[in-house]
Design a protein around this motif. Sequence first.
Motif, PDB file in Angstrom:
ATOM      1  N   ALA A  58      28.352-104.337 -32.399  1.00  0.00           N
ATOM      2  CA  ALA A  58      29.060-103.313 -30.989  1.00  0.00           C
ATOM      3  C   ALA A  58      30.333-103.519 -31.244  1.00  0.00           C
ATOM      4  CB  ALA A  58      28.318-104.110 -29.822  1.00  0.00           C
ATOM      5  N   THR A  59      30.801-102.574 -30.333  1.00  0.00           N
ATOM      6  CA  THR A  59      32.259-102.383 -30.174  1.00  0.00           C
ATOM      7  C   THR A  59      32.422-102.323 -28.634  1.00  0.00           C
ATOM      8  OG1 THR A  59      32.977-101.326 -32.216  1.00  0.00           O
ATOM      9  CG2 THR A  59      34.571-101.162 -30.465  1.00  0.00           C
ATOM     10  N   GLU A  60      33.252-103.470 -28.233  1.00  0.00           N
ATOM     11  CA  GLU A  60      33.593-103.273 -26.783  1.00  0.00           C
ATOM     12  C   GLU A  60      34.993-102.911 -26.367  1.00  0.00           C
ATOM     13  OE1 GLU A  60      31.002-106.756 -24.791  1.00  0.00           O
ATOM     14  OE2 GLU A  60      32.287-107.751 -26.335  1.00  0.00           O
ATOM     15  N   ARG A  61      35.218-102.356 -25.165  1.00  0.00           N
ATOM     16  CA  ARG A  61      36.356-101.976 -24.601  1.00  0.00           C
ATOM     17  C   ARG A  61      36.781-103.166 -23.586  1.00  0.00           C
ATOM     18  NH1 ARG A  61      38.816 -96.133 -23.512  1.00  0.00           N
ATOM     19  NH2 ARG A  61      41.017 -96.840 -23.002  1.00  0.00           N
ATOM     20  N   PHE A  62      37.998-103.630 -23.559  1.00  0.00           N
ATOM     21  CA  PHE A  62      38.289-104.555 -22.639  1.00  0.00           C
ATOM     22  C   PHE A  62      38.794-103.765 -21.349  1.00  0.00           C
ATOM     23  CE2 PHE A  62      38.972-106.977 -26.338  1.00  0.00           C
ATOM     24  CZ  PHE A  62      38.795-108.441 -25.671  1.00  0.00           C
ATOM     25  N   ALA A  63      38.530-104.640 -20.118  1.00  0.00           N
ATOM     26  CA  ALA A  63      39.087-104.063 -18.816  1.00  0.00           C
ATOM     27  C   ALA A  63      39.973-105.322 -18.440  1.00  0.00           C
ATOM     28  CB  ALA A  63      37.923-103.937 -17.846  1.00  0.00           C
ATOM     29  N   ASP A  99      45.109 -98.468 -21.642  1.00  0.00           N
ATOM     30  CA  ASP A  99      45.146 -98.906 -23.097  1.00  0.00           C
ATOM     31  C   ASP A  99      43.798 -99.209 -23.717  1.00  0.00           C
ATOM     32  OD1 ASP A  99      48.430 -99.889 -22.819  1.00  0.00           O
ATOM     33  OD2 ASP A  99      47.287-100.166 -21.147  1.00  0.00           O
ATOM     34  N   ARG A 100      43.943 -98.636 -25.004  1.00  0.00           N
ATOM     35  CA  ARG A 100      42.680 -98.682 -25.806  1.00  0.00           C
ATOM     36  C   ARG A 100      42.930-100.119 -26.478  1.00  0.00           C
ATOM     37  NH1 ARG A 100      38.636 -95.601 -26.056  1.00  0.00           N
ATOM     38  NH2 ARG A 100      37.072 -95.606 -27.575  1.00  0.00           N
ATOM     39  N   LEU A 101      42.072-101.151 -25.865  1.00  0.00           N
ATOM     40  CA  LEU A 101      42.038-102.318 -26.247  1.00  0.00           C
ATOM     41  C   LEU A 101      40.626-102.857 -26.623  1.00  0.00           C
ATOM     42  CD1 LEU A 101      43.790-105.200 -27.098  1.00  0.00           C
ATOM     43  CD2 LEU A 101      43.506-105.547 -24.618  1.00  0.00           C
ATOM     44  N   GLU A 102      40.180-103.092 -27.817  1.00  0.00           N
ATOM     45  CA  GLU A 102      38.676-103.470 -28.125  1.00  0.00           C
ATOM     46  C   GLU A 102      38.449-104.538 -29.225  1.00  0.00           C
ATOM     47  OE1 GLU A 102      37.300 -98.507 -28.188  1.00  0.00           O
ATOM     48  OE2 GLU A 102      38.065 -99.318 -30.103  1.00  0.00           O
ATOM     49  N   ARG A 103      37.358-105.073 -29.182  1.00  0.00           N
ATOM     50  CA  ARG A 103      36.939-105.696 -30.081  1.00  0.00           C
ATOM     51  C   ARG A 103      35.471-105.457 -30.627  1.00  0.00           C
ATOM     52  NH1 ARG A 103      34.607-111.148 -26.975  1.00  0.00           N
ATOM     53  NH2 ARG A 103      32.863-110.159 -26.062  1.00  0.00           N
ATOM     54  N   TYR A 112      41.575-113.987 -30.758  1.00  0.00           N
ATOM     55  CA  TYR A 112      41.574-113.430 -29.533  1.00  0.00           C
ATOM     56  C   TYR A 112      42.773-113.416 -28.924  1.00  0.00           C
ATOM     57  CZ  TYR A 112      40.140-112.683 -24.523  1.00  0.00           C
ATOM     58  OH  TYR A 112      40.108-112.224 -23.297  1.00  0.00           O
ATOM     59  N   GLY A 113      43.403-114.659 -29.030  1.00  0.00           N
ATOM     60  CA  GLY A 113      45.009-114.957 -28.235  1.00  0.00           C
ATOM     61  C   GLY A 113      46.163-113.936 -28.976  1.00  0.00           C
ATOM     62  N   ARG A 114      45.879-114.022 -30.163  1.00  0.00           N
ATOM     63  CA  ARG A 114      46.954-113.364 -30.987  1.00  0.00           C
ATOM     64  C   ARG A 114      46.630-111.735 -30.751  1.00  0.00           C
ATOM     65  NH1 ARG A 114      46.087-116.108 -35.205  1.00  0.00           N
ATOM     66  NH2 ARG A 114      44.280-114.436 -36.139  1.00  0.00           N
ATOM     67  N   ALA A 115      45.566-111.416 -30.796  1.00  0.00           N
ATOM     68  CA  ALA A 115      45.127-109.825 -30.604  1.00  0.00           C
ATOM     69  C   ALA A 115      45.465-109.380 -28.964  1.00  0.00           C
ATOM     70  CB  ALA A 115      43.813-109.301 -30.555  1.00  0.00           C
ATOM     71  N   TYR A 126      39.106-108.004 -34.219  1.00  0.00           N
ATOM     72  CA  TYR A 126      40.010-107.302 -33.534  1.00  0.00           C
ATOM     73  C   TYR A 126      40.941-106.446 -34.423  1.00  0.00           C
ATOM     74  CZ  TYR A 126      38.863-110.760 -29.904  1.00  0.00           C
ATOM     75  OH  TYR A 126      38.147-111.666 -29.296  1.00  0.00           O
ATOM     76  N   PRO A 127      41.080-105.093 -33.959  1.00  0.00           N
ATOM     77  CA  PRO A 127      42.080-104.392 -35.003  1.00  0.00           C
ATOM     78  C   PRO A 127      43.551-105.047 -35.016  1.00  0.00           C
ATOM     79  CG  PRO A 127      41.256-102.994 -33.445  1.00  0.00           C
ATOM     80  CD  PRO A 127      40.907-104.513 -32.782  1.00  0.00           C
ATOM     81  N   GLN A 128      44.104-105.647 -33.971  1.00  0.00           N
ATOM     82  CA  GLN A 128      45.263-106.295 -34.000  1.00  0.00           C
ATOM     83  C   GLN A 128      45.197-107.723 -34.907  1.00  0.00           C
ATOM     84  OE1 GLN A 128      43.591-105.792 -31.620  1.00  0.00           O
ATOM     85  NE2 GLN A 128      44.559-104.094 -30.138  1.00  0.00           N
TER      86      GLN A 128
END
Length: 196
Positions: free
Chosen positions: A62-67, A159-163, A100-103, A45-47
Amino acid sequence: MLPQALVRVRVQSPGVSLRSVEVDVDDATSVVAAGRVDLAFGVDYPQAPIPRAADVALLVLATERFAMATPAGRPAREGPSALHDFADEPWILPPAHTSYGRAIRMACRRADFEPRVDHTVTDTASTLSLVAAGLGVAPVTELMLALRRDGLTAVPLTDRLERTIVLAHRRDPAPQPGVRAVVGAVRAAVATGRDG
C-alpha cells in the motif's frame, strides 16, 4: 494488517506453523537477507528509501499519504494545509537516523524550514498520545491513526508526502508454500482494509 493475516493463515492453512518477531522496519531487507525471518514488513520513503538487497524482493502492499496530526479542539485550519504552515509548531518525530525521521526532515527542508523537534519518539502510539496531550504535531497516515483517533485532528497536507508499506521476502530459493500462504493472507488483509 498482521493479526488479520495471521488469523487468516491459521484458518485457511492449518498446517503452517507461524511465529512472529518484531524487527525494525528499517531492517526489513537485512533480516530477510540474513535468513533471520522469512518475511518482514518494511516502509519505503521516496526521500529515504529502504535499503535494497539483491536476493530480497519487496512486494508493495500500500502507499499512504501523510496528514498532520494536531491536538483536537485547537482552532481548525480551513481545508488542507502546507507543511510549512506547521514550521513554528513543536514537532514529535522519530530520530533523524531512522528512515522515517530522515524522510520527514528532508520534506520539511524542501518546504524551507527545519522542524523544531521537542520530543523524539519511535513508538507511534506514544507519538499520538503526545499530540493528543497538546505537546506538538506529528505526521500521520491512516494506518497510524488506526492506533488512536481520540484527541486528534488529522489535517490534510497539500505537500505530497507519502510512504509505501512493503513486504520483504527472499527471491531465491522461491518462497515455500507456507510463506506463500502468509503473503496471500497479508495481501487479503490489505485489500480488506482498503474496502472496509
